[in-house]
Design a protein around this motif. Sequence first.
Motif, PDB file in Angstrom:
ATOM      1  N   GLN A  93       0.980  -1.056  -0.139  1.00  0.00           N
ATOM      2  CA  GLN A  93      -0.197   0.360   0.012  1.00  0.00           C
ATOM      3  C   GLN A  93       0.975   1.532   0.542  1.00  0.00           C
ATOM      4  N   ALA A  94       1.926   1.045  -0.032  1.00  0.00           N
ATOM      5  CA  ALA A  94       3.487   2.735   0.381  1.00  0.00           C
ATOM      6  C   ALA A  94       3.844   2.510  -0.585  1.00  0.00           C
ATOM      7  N   LYS A  95       3.916   1.395  -0.630  1.00  0.00           N
ATOM      8  CA  LYS A  95       4.473   1.470  -2.855  1.00  0.00           C
ATOM      9  C   LYS A  95       3.019   2.080  -3.517  1.00  0.00           C
ATOM     10  N   LEU A  96       2.003   1.690  -3.504  1.00  0.00           N
ATOM     11  CA  LEU A  96       1.751   2.388  -4.072  1.00  0.00           C
ATOM     12  C   LEU A  96       0.401   3.471  -4.122  1.00  0.00           C
ATOM     13  N   MET A  97       0.729   4.140  -2.455  1.00  0.00           N
ATOM     14  CA  MET A  97       0.398   5.516  -2.538  1.00  0.00           C
ATOM     15  C   MET A  97       1.600   6.359  -3.438  1.00  0.00           C
ATOM     16  N   GLU A  98       2.859   6.253  -2.823  1.00  0.00           N
ATOM     17  CA  GLU A  98       3.998   6.467  -3.427  1.00  0.00           C
ATOM     18  C   GLU A  98       4.121   6.615  -4.843  1.00  0.00           C
ATOM     19  N   SER A  99       3.508   5.368  -5.917  1.00  0.00           N
ATOM     20  CA  SER A  99       3.610   5.622  -7.759  1.00  0.00           C
ATOM     21  C   SER A  99       2.955   6.972  -7.467  1.00  0.00           C
ATOM     22  N   TYR A 100       1.151   6.274  -6.767  1.00  0.00           N
ATOM     23  CA  TYR A 100       0.442   7.306  -6.986  1.00  0.00           C
ATOM     24  C   TYR A 100       0.641   8.735  -7.195  1.00  0.00           C
ATOM     25  N   LYS A 101       1.693   9.355  -5.923  1.00  0.00           N
ATOM     26  CA  LYS A 101       2.148  10.374  -6.253  1.00  0.00           C
ATOM     27  C   LYS A 101       2.648  11.295  -7.094  1.00  0.00           C
ATOM     28  N   LEU A 102       3.324   9.939  -7.326  1.00  0.00           N
ATOM     29  CA  LEU A 102       4.681  10.123  -8.743  1.00  0.00           C
ATOM     30  C   LEU A 102       3.553  10.615  -9.609  1.00  0.00           C
ATOM     31  N   CYS A 103       2.762   9.688  -9.547  1.00  0.00           N
ATOM     32  CA  CYS A 103       1.851   9.757 -11.282  1.00  0.00           C
ATOM     33  C   CYS A 103       1.552  11.046 -11.357  1.00  0.00           C
ATOM     34  N   CYS A 104       1.317  11.451 -13.159  1.00  0.00           N
ATOM     35  CA  CYS A 104       0.702  12.742 -13.979  1.00  0.00           C
ATOM     36  C   CYS A 104       0.521  12.632 -15.581  1.00  0.00           C
ATOM     37  N   VAL A 105      -0.894  13.475 -14.935  1.00  0.00           N
ATOM     38  CA  VAL A 105      -1.090  12.771 -16.261  1.00  0.00           C
ATOM     39  C   VAL A 105      -1.326  14.522 -17.549  1.00  0.00           C
TER      40      VAL A 105
END
Length: 125
Positions: A93-105
Amino acid sequence: LALSNATALNLLLSKLLQGCLEQTNSSAPPQARSASGSLEIIYVLLMLGLFGFFTVGVMVTNLRARRLEGPRDPFHTYIATDAWHQKDRQHFQAKLMESYKLCCVLENQLAVEQPGTKIPEEKSS
């Protein structure tokens, strides 16, 4: 009647002993009979000894291995508590949140749908 293993074994051994005694009391030449009979008995005793040694070794090894597996064994503790599964879930879950924060559209303005403009149509002839 069903006889126990010990009783059946005692009966078998007594029959074998009686058979051996009858052979020794028979009228065959004593030298030929004693030479072959003693080798047969030694061979049978050797085979039984080896089989018994192997069987006892396997049993002792199995008992020792079961005794070493205790309740404090890390593998059994891992299965009993399932703490590692929860830690893995938290890490995921921590890795998923970290990748979500790095995500941009990135938006392509030319590819965005524009309802005000019409797409030209071909005229059919």
